[in-house]
Design a protein around this motif. Structure first.
Motif, PDB file in Angstrom:
ATOM      1  N   GLY A 200      34.212 -30.582  62.331  1.00  0.00           N
ATOM      2  CA  GLY A 200      35.209 -29.530  62.390  1.00  0.00           C
ATOM      3  C   GLY A 200      36.478 -29.863  61.629  1.00  0.00           C
ATOM      4  N   ARG A 201      36.903 -31.105  61.732  1.00  0.00           N
ATOM      5  CA  ARG A 201      38.090 -31.545  60.983  1.00  0.00           C
ATOM      6  C   ARG A 201      37.896 -31.287  59.494  1.00  0.00           C
ATOM      7  NH1 ARG A 201      43.152 -33.998  61.796  1.00  0.00           N
ATOM      8  NH2 ARG A 201      42.589 -36.064  62.484  1.00  0.00           N
ATOM      9  N   THR A 202      36.729 -31.650  58.968  1.00  0.00           N
ATOM     10  CA  THR A 202      36.489 -31.499  57.537  1.00  0.00           C
ATOM     11  C   THR A 202      36.263 -30.044  57.160  1.00  0.00           C
ATOM     12  OG1 THR A 202      35.592 -33.743  57.471  1.00  0.00           O
ATOM     13  CG2 THR A 202      35.103 -32.335  55.603  1.00  0.00           C
ATOM     14  N   VAL A 203      35.653 -29.253  58.042  1.00  0.00           N
ATOM     15  CA  VAL A 203      35.530 -27.817  57.791  1.00  0.00           C
ATOM     16  C   VAL A 203      36.915 -27.206  57.586  1.00  0.00           C
ATOM     17  CG1 VAL A 203      34.928 -25.599  58.858  1.00  0.00           C
ATOM     18  CG2 VAL A 203      33.323 -27.504  58.949  1.00  0.00           C
ATOM     19  N   GLY A 204      37.885 -27.684  58.346  1.00  0.00           N
ATOM     20  CA  GLY A 204      39.241 -27.186  58.208  1.00  0.00           C
ATOM     21  C   GLY A 204      39.889 -27.522  56.872  1.00  0.00           C
ATOM     22  N   LEU A 205      39.332 -28.508  56.169  1.00  0.00           N
ATOM     23  CA  LEU A 205      39.863 -28.893  54.861  1.00  0.00           C
ATOM     24  C   LEU A 205      39.285 -28.066  53.720  1.00  0.00           C
ATOM     25  CD1 LEU A 205      39.722 -32.804  55.123  1.00  0.00           C
ATOM     26  CD2 LEU A 205      41.769 -31.371  55.225  1.00  0.00           C
ATOM     27  N   LEU A 206      38.160 -27.411  53.945  1.00  0.00           N
ATOM     28  CA  LEU A 206      37.466 -26.722  52.867  1.00  0.00           C
ATOM     29  C   LEU A 206      38.325 -25.612  52.264  1.00  0.00           C
ATOM     30  CD1 LEU A 206      33.909 -26.395  54.444  1.00  0.00           C
ATOM     31  CD2 LEU A 206      34.691 -28.091  52.767  1.00  0.00           C
ATOM     32  N   THR A 207      38.143 -25.383  50.973  1.00  0.00           N
ATOM     33  CA  THR A 207      38.860 -24.336  50.253  1.00  0.00           C
ATOM     34  C   THR A 207      37.940 -23.142  50.023  1.00  0.00           C
ATOM     35  OG1 THR A 207      40.287 -25.938  49.131  1.00  0.00           O
ATOM     36  CG2 THR A 207      40.064 -23.774  48.109  1.00  0.00           C
ATOM     37  N   GLU A 208      38.363 -21.959  50.446  1.00  0.00           N
ATOM     38  CA  GLU A 208      37.602 -20.719  50.283  1.00  0.00           C
ATOM     39  C   GLU A 208      36.206 -20.826  50.886  1.00  0.00           C
ATOM     40  OE1 GLU A 208      37.705 -19.514  46.229  1.00  0.00           O
ATOM     41  OE2 GLU A 208      39.865 -19.199  46.214  1.00  0.00           O
ATOM     42  N   MET A 209      36.099 -21.590  51.929  1.00  0.00           N
ATOM     43  CA  MET A 209      34.861 -21.701  52.694  1.00  0.00           C
ATOM     44  C   MET A 209      35.272 -21.982  54.133  1.00  0.00           C
ATOM     45  SD  MET A 209      31.498 -24.090  51.890  1.00  0.00           S
ATOM     46  CE  MET A 209      31.140 -23.269  50.340  1.00  0.00           C
ATOM     47  N   TYR A 210      34.653 -21.295  55.092  1.00  0.00           N
ATOM     48  CA  TYR A 210      35.106 -21.362  56.473  1.00  0.00           C
ATOM     49  C   TYR A 210      33.932 -21.624  57.407  1.00  0.00           C
ATOM     50  CZ  TYR A 210      38.477 -18.728  53.761  1.00  0.00           C
ATOM     51  OH  TYR A 210      39.324 -18.324  52.755  1.00  0.00           O
ATOM     52  N   GLY A 211      34.247 -21.963  58.632  1.00  0.00           N
ATOM     53  CA  GLY A 211      33.186 -22.232  59.588  1.00  0.00           C
ATOM     54  C   GLY A 211      33.568 -21.791  60.989  1.00  0.00           C
ATOM     55  N   HIS A 212      32.561 -21.617  61.819  1.00  0.00           N
ATOM     56  CA  HIS A 212      32.789 -21.322  63.234  1.00  0.00           C
ATOM     57  C   HIS A 212      31.731 -22.058  64.045  1.00  0.00           C
ATOM     58  CE1 HIS A 212      29.684 -18.342  62.210  1.00  0.00           C
ATOM     59  NE2 HIS A 212      29.332 -18.415  63.487  1.00  0.00           N
TER      60      HIS A 212
ATOM     61  N   ALA B  43      41.088 -26.010  63.871  1.00  0.00           N
ATOM     62  CA  ALA B  43      40.908 -27.271  63.155  1.00  0.00           C
ATOM     63  C   ALA B  43      42.116 -27.579  62.280  1.00  0.00           C
ATOM     64  CB  ALA B  43      39.635 -27.215  62.313  1.00  0.00           C
ATOM     65  N   ARG B  44      42.608 -26.572  61.589  1.00  0.00           N
ATOM     66  CA  ARG B  44      43.757 -26.778  60.707  1.00  0.00           C
ATOM     67  C   ARG B  44      45.030 -27.051  61.505  1.00  0.00           C
ATOM     68  NH1 ARG B  44      42.350 -21.919  56.333  1.00  0.00           N
ATOM     69  NH2 ARG B  44      40.639 -23.046  55.293  1.00  0.00           N
ATOM     70  N   SER B  45      45.146 -26.399  62.647  1.00  0.00           N
ATOM     71  CA  SER B  45      46.321 -26.621  63.483  1.00  0.00           C
ATOM     72  C   SER B  45      46.359 -28.055  64.007  1.00  0.00           C
ATOM     73  CB  SER B  45      46.322 -25.630  64.654  1.00  0.00           C
ATOM     74  OG  SER B  45      47.386 -25.892  65.541  1.00  0.00           O
ATOM     75  N   TRP B  46      45.223 -28.558  64.465  1.00  0.00           N
ATOM     76  CA  TRP B  46      45.187 -29.927  64.966  1.00  0.00           C
ATOM     77  C   TRP B  46      45.436 -30.940  63.860  1.00  0.00           C
ATOM     78  CZ3 TRP B  46      40.618 -28.584  68.607  1.00  0.00           C
ATOM     79  CH2 TRP B  46      41.117 -28.370  69.899  1.00  0.00           C
TER      80      TRP B  46
END
Length: 341
Positions: free
Chosen positions: A57-69, A88-91
């Protein structure tokens, strides 16, 4: 020594994850454990907070123009940033705030971690539920998104902590399974085809190059680490669980050291262990000295070739043990440097 390794001034560090959910406490521990040049502080990960703080999840939050749930089966690609991506981005922002607070005026090596492209591809699901690993085009898109996200992340870390030389560590615990065709499909009845080694190597090279001339490392706490492939991909260091090393892999270790690749050796238990496990710093690295002797390597190269770490992340440890384990890593590294033979 490899020009991109650059770890010789820092003899100990952690893998990445820490117990609990208090970002300030974690930042205080990972900076305080390696004060006065005794090791390499790092951006802590706190997976106990839940989805979005976990490794994937941490790394999903880093992705550019790609998202996850999050689905019951794990992380899945989304069309737009939803609650899980935002969390993820907030944490991550909270963790960066805490690290910045405890590194005012800091100058030296500072490590950040992200899941590498192949473990991420093996863990992230496409919309139909299968892993991205099964779709070569999706893997390329994922690697490109990750590269862009990492560039932005590294720039943000440098902005916040301008005196730091940022080390990029890619976590690839599934790498060997990807190479050997051992990653299971969603049904569990089959495995995905092994990915060509040249494709794996080339993708890793592209991701490691995101840090420019800065130091890089690839970590895996799984057995059968592909040392040669990681060296060719440009990893300045390879991080692994020392207890899993086999005789067959020792030759590759010798070649790595002689080629200038540094070793992050996981010799300290990553979960709460008997007090005796942290009572003898010299004993913790005795196996390293033995390996050096068996391979005919110069003992004088130990201090410039080896960084001491826990065997894996400390998320499953108690906070007290995590603090003690990191401090023990620093003491064990000093012991190794002072008494290489």
């Amino acid at each position: 020594m490899s020009e991109k390794s650059g770890f010789s001034a820092s003899a100990a560090t952690g893998i990445g994850s820490m117990p609990g959910g208090d970002a300030r406490e974690a930042a205080k521990t990972v900076t305080g454990s390696f004060a006065d040049g005794q090791g390499m502080p790092y951006l802590a990960e706190l997976p106990a907070r839940g989805p979005g703080a976990d490794m994937i999840g941490r790394t999903v939050g880093l992705l550019t123009e790609m998202y996850g749930h999050v689905e019951p089966s794990g992380w899945r690609i989304s069309d737009r940033p939803g609650r899980d991506t935002r969390r993820a981005r907030s944490w991550l922002g909270e963790d960066l705030d805490a690290l910045e607070e405890f590194t005012q005026g800091y100058e030296g090596l500072l490590k950040v971690q992200a899941v590498g492209p192949w473990t991420l591809a093996a863990s992230l699901e496409l919309r139909g539920g299968e892993a991205m690993l099964g779709d070569a085009g999706a893997c390329r898109d994922l690697a490109g998104s990750l590269a862009e996200g990492l560039r932005s992340h590294l720039a943000e870390v440098r902005r916040r902590i301008p005196g730091a030389e940022v080390v990029l560590q890619l976590d690839e615990p599934s790498l060997t399974a990807v190479l050997l065709g051992r990653v299971r499909s969603a049904s569990g009845y089959r495995t995905y085809r092994a990915v060509d080694r040249q494709v794996v190597e080339g993708t890793l090279r592209e991701l490691l190059a995101v840090n420019g001339d800065g130091p890089t490392a690839v970590h895996s706490c799984a057995p059968e680490v592909p040392f040669g492939l990681l060296r060719r991909a440009g990893a300045g260091a390879v991080s692994f669980d020392f207890s899993l090393l086999t005789e067959r892999e020792e030759e590759a270790i010798g070649e790595a050291v002689e080629g200038g690749t540094q070793l992050f050796l996981g010799v300290v238990p990553g979960q709460d262990a008997a007090s005796t496990a942290l009572s003898d710093p010299g004993g913790s690295v005795s196996g390293v000295r033995t390996l050096w002797s068996r391979l005919g390597l110069n003992p004088g190269t130990l201090s410039e070739s080896v960084v001491i770490t826990p065997s894996c992340g400390l998320a499953g440890a108690s906070p007290a043990y995590a603090r003690a384990a990191l401090a023990h890593c620093a003491r064990a590294a000093r012991s190794l440097a002072d008494n290489p033979e």
